[in-house]
Motif scaffolding. Structure first.
Motif, mmCIF file in Angstrom:
data_model
loop_
_atom_site.group_PDB
_atom_site.id
_atom_site.type_symbol
_atom_site.label_atom_id
_atom_site.label_comp_id
_atom_site.label_asym_id
_atom_site.label_seq_id
_atom_site.Cartn_x
_atom_site.Cartn_y
_atom_site.Cartn_z
ATOM 1 N N LEU A 163 -2.611 -8.173 5.156
ATOM 2 C CA LEU A 163 -2.230 -7.266 4.123
ATOM 3 C C LEU A 163 -0.468 -8.208 4.046
ATOM 4 O O LEU A 163 -0.285 -8.904 2.848
ATOM 5 N N ARG A 164 0.225 -7.384 4.732
ATOM 6 C CA ARG A 164 1.423 -7.652 4.575
ATOM 7 C C ARG A 164 2.321 -8.932 4.531
ATOM 8 O O ARG A 164 3.188 -10.046 3.113
ATOM 9 N N ARG A 165 1.544 -10.098 5.272
ATOM 10 C CA ARG A 165 1.403 -11.207 5.846
ATOM 11 C C ARG A 165 1.514 -11.647 4.620
ATOM 12 O O ARG A 165 2.388 -12.803 3.440
ATOM 13 N N ARG A 166 0.467 -11.706 3.681
ATOM 14 C CA ARG A 166 -0.797 -12.162 2.914
ATOM 15 C C ARG A 166 0.199 -12.611 1.015
ATOM 16 O O ARG A 166 0.613 -12.929 0.639
ATOM 17 N N VAL A 195 -7.088 -9.266 -4.266
ATOM 18 C CA VAL A 195 -5.278 -8.924 -4.118
ATOM 19 C C VAL A 195 -4.477 -9.942 -4.507
ATOM 20 O O VAL A 195 -3.966 -9.331 -6.253
ATOM 21 N N GLU A 196 -4.373 -10.730 -4.331
ATOM 22 C CA GLU A 196 -3.505 -11.911 -4.780
ATOM 23 C C GLU A 196 -3.363 -11.914 -6.180
ATOM 24 O O GLU A 196 -2.497 -12.729 -6.915
ATOM 25 N N THR A 203 -11.393 -11.598 1.672
ATOM 26 C CA THR A 203 -12.266 -11.745 0.199
ATOM 27 C C THR A 203 -11.128 -11.200 -0.598
ATOM 28 O O THR A 203 -10.623 -11.482 -1.515
ATOM 29 N N VAL A 204 -11.640 -9.468 -0.519
ATOM 30 C CA VAL A 204 -10.105 -8.435 -0.799
ATOM 31 C C VAL A 204 -9.330 -8.967 -0.776
ATOM 32 O O VAL A 204 -8.645 -8.798 -1.501
ATOM 33 N N PHE A 205 -8.127 -9.770 0.614
ATOM 34 C CA PHE A 205 -6.902 -9.703 0.501
ATOM 35 C C PHE A 205 -6.862 -11.254 -0.835
ATOM 36 O O PHE A 205 -5.925 -11.093 -1.507
ATOM 37 N N GLU A 206 -8.264 -12.162 -1.034
ATOM 38 C CA GLU A 206 -7.944 -12.730 -2.032
ATOM 39 C C GLU A 206 -7.701 -12.470 -3.512
ATOM 40 O O GLU A 206 -6.372 -12.549 -4.017
ATOM 41 N N VAL A 238 -3.527 1.062 3.362
ATOM 42 C CA VAL A 238 -4.124 0.004 3.197
ATOM 43 C C VAL A 238 -2.824 -1.141 3.759
ATOM 44 O O VAL A 238 -3.027 -2.346 4.238
ATOM 45 N N LEU A 239 -1.694 -0.373 3.280
ATOM 46 C CA LEU A 239 -0.349 -1.467 3.190
ATOM 47 C C LEU A 239 -0.134 -1.675 5.071
ATOM 48 O O LEU A 239 0.803 -2.670 5.277
#
Length: 115
Positions: free
Chosen positions: A60-63, A32-33, A27-30, A54-55
């Motif tokens: 997250l890097r792949r996302r 951010v995107e 959810t957090v990655f979504e 977080v990096l």
């Protein structure tokens, strides 16, 4: 908004910690995107520089790398060792500036609200 409450509620309902963590991260990655895409749309900026602890997260890097297909260039440190906490970096800089005698008054309104 509400993500922390959702985590608390899921825990109260007895959901497995692994599932809560997995869903929280997704959810957090979504979010951010989505925010990067919204900012790009509103400003026309097509290059983003990402930083912070977080990096170091490979998922997250792949996302973020998938944003290239949407014509967004995302740069981040190549080494996870360079992904340090932003707060620690700011505090360190503040220490060195203060030690050097640099003093600036805060002359703006501070708010926790997004502008």
């Amino acid at each position: 908004s509400g993500i922390k409450t959702a985590v608390i509620r899921a825990k109260e309902k007895g959901h497995a910690a692994e599932a809560i963590c997995r869903d929280f991260q997704a959810t957090v990655f979504e979010l951010v995107e989505r925010m990067i895409l919204r900012a790009a749309e509103q400003t026309g900026i097509r290059r983003v520089v990402a930083s912070g602890g977080v990096l170091a997260n490979g998922a997250l890097r792949r996302r973020l790398d998938t944003l290239r297909s949407r014509q967004i260039e995302v740069s981040y440190p190549s080494s996870k060792m360079m992904c340090t906490d932003n707060g620690a970096m700011v505090a360190s800089l503040g220490y060195f500036l203060f030690s050097a005698g640099v003093r600036d008054l805060v002359d703006f309104r501070v708010s926790d609200k997004r502008v």
